[in-house]
Write a protein that holds these residues in place. Structure first.
Motif, short mmCIF file in Angstrom:
data_model
loop_
_atom_site.label_atom_id
_atom_site.label_comp_id
_atom_site.label_asym_id
_atom_site.label_seq_id
_atom_site.Cartn_x
_atom_site.Cartn_y
_atom_site.Cartn_z
N ALA A 76 -148.43 -6.38 -35.06
CA ALA A 76 -149.50 -5.77 -34.26
C ALA A 76 -148.98 -4.48 -33.63
O ALA A 76 -147.90 -4.46 -33.04
N LEU A 77 -149.76 -3.42 -33.76
CA LEU A 77 -149.41 -2.13 -33.19
C LEU A 77 -150.18 -1.97 -31.88
O LEU A 77 -151.41 -2.04 -31.88
N SER A 78 -149.44 -1.78 -30.79
CA SER A 78 -150.03 -1.86 -29.46
C SER A 78 -149.84 -0.57 -28.66
O SER A 78 -148.72 -0.16 -28.42
N ARG A 79 -150.94 0.02 -28.24
CA ARG A 79 -150.88 1.21 -27.39
C ARG A 79 -150.41 0.79 -26.00
O ARG A 79 -150.95 -0.12 -25.41
N ASN A 88 -145.53 -16.23 -35.08
CA ASN A 88 -145.63 -15.42 -36.30
C ASN A 88 -146.18 -14.03 -36.01
O ASN A 88 -146.70 -13.36 -36.89
N LEU A 89 -146.01 -13.58 -34.76
CA LEU A 89 -146.53 -12.28 -34.33
C LEU A 89 -145.41 -11.40 -33.80
O LEU A 89 -144.66 -11.81 -32.91
N VAL A 90 -145.30 -10.21 -34.37
CA VAL A 90 -144.37 -9.19 -33.87
C VAL A 90 -145.23 -8.03 -33.38
O VAL A 90 -146.04 -7.50 -34.13
N SER A 91 -145.06 -7.66 -32.10
CA SER A 91 -145.80 -6.52 -31.55
C SER A 91 -144.86 -5.33 -31.46
O SER A 91 -143.75 -5.47 -30.95
N LEU A 92 -145.32 -4.20 -31.95
CA LEU A 92 -144.56 -2.96 -31.87
C LEU A 92 -145.37 -1.94 -31.08
O LEU A 92 -146.57 -1.81 -31.28
N PRO A 93 -144.71 -1.21 -30.17
CA PRO A 93 -145.43 -0.25 -29.34
C PRO A 93 -145.76 1.04 -30.08
O PRO A 93 -145.03 1.45 -30.97
N LEU A 94 -146.85 1.66 -29.69
CA LEU A 94 -147.20 2.99 -30.15
C LEU A 94 -146.79 3.98 -29.08
O LEU A 94 -146.89 3.66 -27.90
N PRO A 95 -146.32 5.17 -29.37
CA PRO A 95 -146.15 5.69 -30.73
C PRO A 95 -145.07 4.89 -31.46
O PRO A 95 -144.10 4.44 -30.88
N LEU A 96 -145.29 4.77 -32.74
CA LEU A 96 -144.48 3.91 -33.59
C LEU A 96 -143.18 4.57 -34.02
O LEU A 96 -143.16 5.74 -34.38
N ASN A 97 -142.10 3.81 -33.93
CA ASN A 97 -140.83 4.23 -34.50
C ASN A 97 -140.93 3.89 -35.99
O ASN A 97 -140.90 2.72 -36.36
#
Length: 171
Positions: A76-79, A88-97
């Motif tokens: 999941a991409l999260s602002r 089973n969920l990995v959250s990555l912050p935006l802006p995305l690396n």
């Protein structure tokens, strides 16, 4: 390698994500805008990875992850969010690396079963390994987790297996 489904409410963003993934050798099988569509597509597949917004038109990524068949993982991409790993969920912050995103998808797509789904025992082992890394290398919990994740990606083994090795090494 698992199929990848992109569930994103903004079509242009979904296409950009698809292009980034395909430029890095991944196969994107479907693009959709809602969680319900992603669940419907996933129900016809054996396993896969869903890349999605943290909030879709009809549900959040956490609800999507909870309702998927067993061998699916969600990125999941999260602002304004922060990096997070649960179930089973990995959250990555935006802006995305970009590099971290590609590495995360690579690990999840390369395994036959859900890479992030863990037993309680595995979670305890990972926590213990993080504590060891934090005390020996003066790391934060996030740095310790990233280290475990990076070593997992390098070796192609689950994080729990890498954690066991660290515990054994420092016990």
């Amino acid at each position: 390698m698992k199929n990848i489904i992109i569930a994103y409410p903004i079509k242009d963003t979904a296409m950009q994500i698809k292009n980034v993934l395909e430029d890095n050798g991944f196969y994107v099988s479907h693009i959709c805008a809602t969680g319900a569509s992603a669940l419907s597509i996933a129900s016809d597949m054996r396993c896969g990875v869903i890349v999605c917004a943290s909030i879709l038109r009809d549900m959040g990524a956490n609800i999507l992850a909870e309702n998927l068949p067993p061998d699916f993982d969600v990125v999941a991409l999260s602002r304004g969010g922060r990096e997070n790993y649960m179930g089973n969920l990995v959250s990555l912050p935006l802006p995305l690396n970009r590099e971290e995103f590609i590495e995360t998808v690579a690990v999840l797509a390369a395994t036959d079963s859900s890479f992030t789904r863990r037993s309680a025992d595995d979670s305890d082992i990972i926590s213990n390994a993080k504590l060891i890394l934090m005390s020996i290398n003066d790391m934060t919990e996030m740095q310790a987790h990233k280290y475990l994740q990076r070593e997992s990606m390098k070796s192609g083994k689950k994080i729990a297996e890498v954690a066991k090795k660290i515990i054994k090494q420092f016990s």
